[in-house]
Scaffold this motif. Structure first.
Motif: not given
Length: 634
Positions: A302-307, A231-234, A616-618, A630-634
């Motif tokens: 691809g490391r397109t987002a970091t948090g 599982l990738w983060n997005l 992948r969902d931004l 954080s959870p709460g976007w799908c």
């Protein structure tokens, strides 16, 4: 004719029996059948005499029925012993019996005084029936009492389900433990392994998400849609919600369940998170790999987002410079110190180390400064020393708080090392994320007082799916018969042969990473592209043999992904018992074995489930949540 005493004599004839069955006003209290010298139970004149004693108020009445042998004449008499000492004998003769009922009588239809209605044949039959029924009821009551006592005794002596502690070491290579590599210092886990059962042939999945899914569900990942990479983060998905997970099942029988460490089974919706999937508590990251000090996690190769990623239940743990491993172990010690030992415990520690990121507190690296080692190797050996210390602190806490004697400790890698970047799978072939042995055959042992055989090295096959069913068995839970896992407890605890003879490494029919692998007996077949992480890296960076001191290379190339499509018609056949390092491909020599194993793979393909949504969902980008994953976007 009356019972003369406890001996059951009637009129002084010991051969006649007296059956005492009922007491109570207006009811028969005895049934007596004359048993003469004739073996057939009839009287001397060929008739059968049956008597019933009836208690009516203070009067004791003896009613008798004499059936003539030709069944045409029946004489009934009633003797009454009154409370004033007088005795009266009344007799009536009935003839022309039809179907057991008298149709004429010498005295007409005159009633017998004080008899409470005629004593017909039906009444006598009812008396006999009631006597038998009472005896059966009495026996049944006695049986229930005995069974109740047995149940109480068994409940008192029923084995208490064990506390279960599962430690998954992240990306732990075959060569990263002291019993496989004398240059690695891991004295704590060496001792635990030597005192328990050390496994030589424990298999997991090629990547961490599928391994966790297999442990949690008891199914091969290809049967639940979790066979593709990790599982990738997005990604807007997670471990399918219709599946009941291991901690949920354990909760149903009274276990207190805790998850400490990385989750990596989905978080885009709160329903995917640990405390919604059977864990009472969760403390740690929700995503995959992250830095150990800043707790930062990045998306995909691809490391397109970091948090930032660190959660305590449903709350964010604020930035903290304390090394992540320290924080996780500290929470585990707190859980153990507060655990009410009457309740069984399931604790899963998904370690952040060794991992893929080379960070360690200086004191662990400094311990190797006197050696001729490069900085990366010193740091990695320091990480392994920290891992060993963490396990030691946990086992010491189990002993300090009185839990160790009732605990089964299970230790294993969640997959092999990211070879030539972090750890080493030497002498096994391949890196994490491949179908070679270096990615899936991991160091593992169990320790605890529940083992009947201790200090044992097992060469039996074990797969991570087996631990699901085995833990359920230890907890007294009947498992779904459709699970892929096998109850291995007798093999593990008593040294018996393993019932497992086959392992499916993975089956994936994706268009550009199509591959599959299976082992049956000694032979292993790989078809298609053996690198599940394509296109994040080139195949020639994952299929070799890598020692810890080899010059490292960057396995994930940022956005510069591989554009070279790997061949999909590759076939490998290894005798994995004779050639565990997978150096000799014998596919061309034994085409019949290839065909046989391919047929077996095709049988398993019938159960394949489509891959979960990998979109992948931004919408899940950390910038939308104050820099947090954080959870709460799908």
């Amino acid at each position: 004719m009356a019972c003369s005493g406890e001996g059951g004599e009637i009129n002084g004839h010991p051969d006649e029996q007296c059956e005492k069955d009922f007491t109570g006003n207006g009811r028969a209290i005895e049934i007596r059948t004359e048993n003469s010298d004739h073996s057939d139970g009839h009287s001397q004149d060929g008739s059968e005499v049956t008597e019933a004693v009836v208690l009516l108020g203070d009067d004791l009445k003896v009613a008798s029925v004499k059936q003539e042998e030709d069944s045409k004449t029946e004489t009934r008499s009633l003797s009454s012993n009154r409370s004033d000492g007088t005795s009266i004998v009344e007799e009536i003769e009935l003839t022309e019996l039809r179907d057991g009922k008298a149709v004429t009588s010498t005295d007409g239809d005159a009633a017998i005084p004080g008899f409470d209605g005629e004593l017909t044949e039906a009444a006598l039959k009812k008396i006999r029936k009631n006597a038998i029924g009472c005896a059966l009821l009495t026996g049944l009551i006695m049986m229930i009492v005995v069974l109740a006592i047995v149940v109480m005794v068994l409940s008192v002596h029923k084995p208490k389900p064990p506390h279960i502690v599962v430690i998954l070491a992240a990306d732990l290579g075959w060569n990263d433990v002291g019993w496989n590599n004398p240059d690695v210092s891991t004295p704590v886990i060496n001792r635990l392994a030597s005192e328990g059962v050390l496994f030589n042939w424990t298999y997991v999945q090629p990547l961490c998400t599928p391994t966790r899914a297999a442990l949690m569900t008891g199914f091969y990942p290809f049967k639940i849609g979790m066979q593709h990479q990790m599982l990738w983060n997005l990604q807007r998905s997670g471990l399918p919600l219709h599946l009941k997970l291991l901690p949920e099942k354990l909760q149903e029988v009274g276990y207190l369940t805790h998850h400490v460490g990385k989750w990596h089974l989905g978080f885009c919706n709160w329903a995917y998170t640990p405390t919604q999937r059977g864990f009472d508590t969760h403390y740690g990251p929700l995503t995959g790999g992250k830095t150990h000090e800043e707790k930062l996690s990045s998306d995909m190769c691809g490391r397109t987002a970091t948090g930032h990623d660190f959660w305590d239940g449903s709350g964010v743990v604020q930035d903290n410079a304390t090394f992540l491993t320290y924080m996780l172990v500290e929470r585990i010690v707190k859980i153990l110190s507060e655990h009410y030992s009457t309740y069984p415990l399931y604790l899963q520690f998904s370690m952040d180390i060794p991992g893929k990121i080379i960070e360690v507190p200086p004191k662990y690296e400094n311990a190797y400064r006197g050696y001729t080692l490069d900085e990366r190797t010193r740091k990695y050996l320091g990480i392994l020393a920290l891992m060993d210390e963490a396990v030691g602190n946990i086992t010491q806490a189990l002993k300090t708080y009185g839990l160790w004697d009732d605990t089964l400790l299970i230790f294993m890698g969640d997959n092999g090392a990211l070879a030539s970047s972090a750890g080493s799978n030497w002498p096994l072939r391949g890196s994490v994320g491949t179908l070679f042995e270096g990615a899936v055959r991991v160091p593992s042992f169990v320790a605890g007082r529940f083992l009947k055989v201790e200090g044992h090295v097992s060469n039996e096959l074990v797969h991570v799916v087996d631990w699901h069913r085995t833990i359920l068995s230890l907890a007294g839970i009947r498992a779904d018969p459709n699970l892929d896992g096998i109850d291995m407890w007798e093999s593990i605890s008593e040294g018996k042969s393993s019932p497992r003879t086959e392992i499916v490494y993975n089956i994936e029919d994706d268009n550009f990473t199509s591959s599959a692998a299976i082992r049956v007996g000694d032979y292993k077949l790989i078809t298609g592209n053996p690198d599940l992480l394509y296109p994040c890296r080139l195949s020639n960076e994952s299929d070799g043999w890598y020692e810890l001191s080899d010059i490292p290379f960057e396995p994930f190339r940022g956005d510069a992904l591989s554009t070279t499509t790997p061949p999909t018609d590759v076939v490998y056949l290894f005798n994995i018992q004779d050639d565990p390092e997978e150096r000799n491909n014998t596919a061309d020599l034994y085409p019949e074995i290839v065909d046989k194993l391919q047929q077996r793979l095709d049988e398993h393909r019938k159960g394949i489930v489509p891959i979960i949504d990998t979109t992948r969902d931004l919408a899940g980008h950390p910038r939308r949540f104050g820099g947090e994953w954080s959870p709460g976007w799908c």
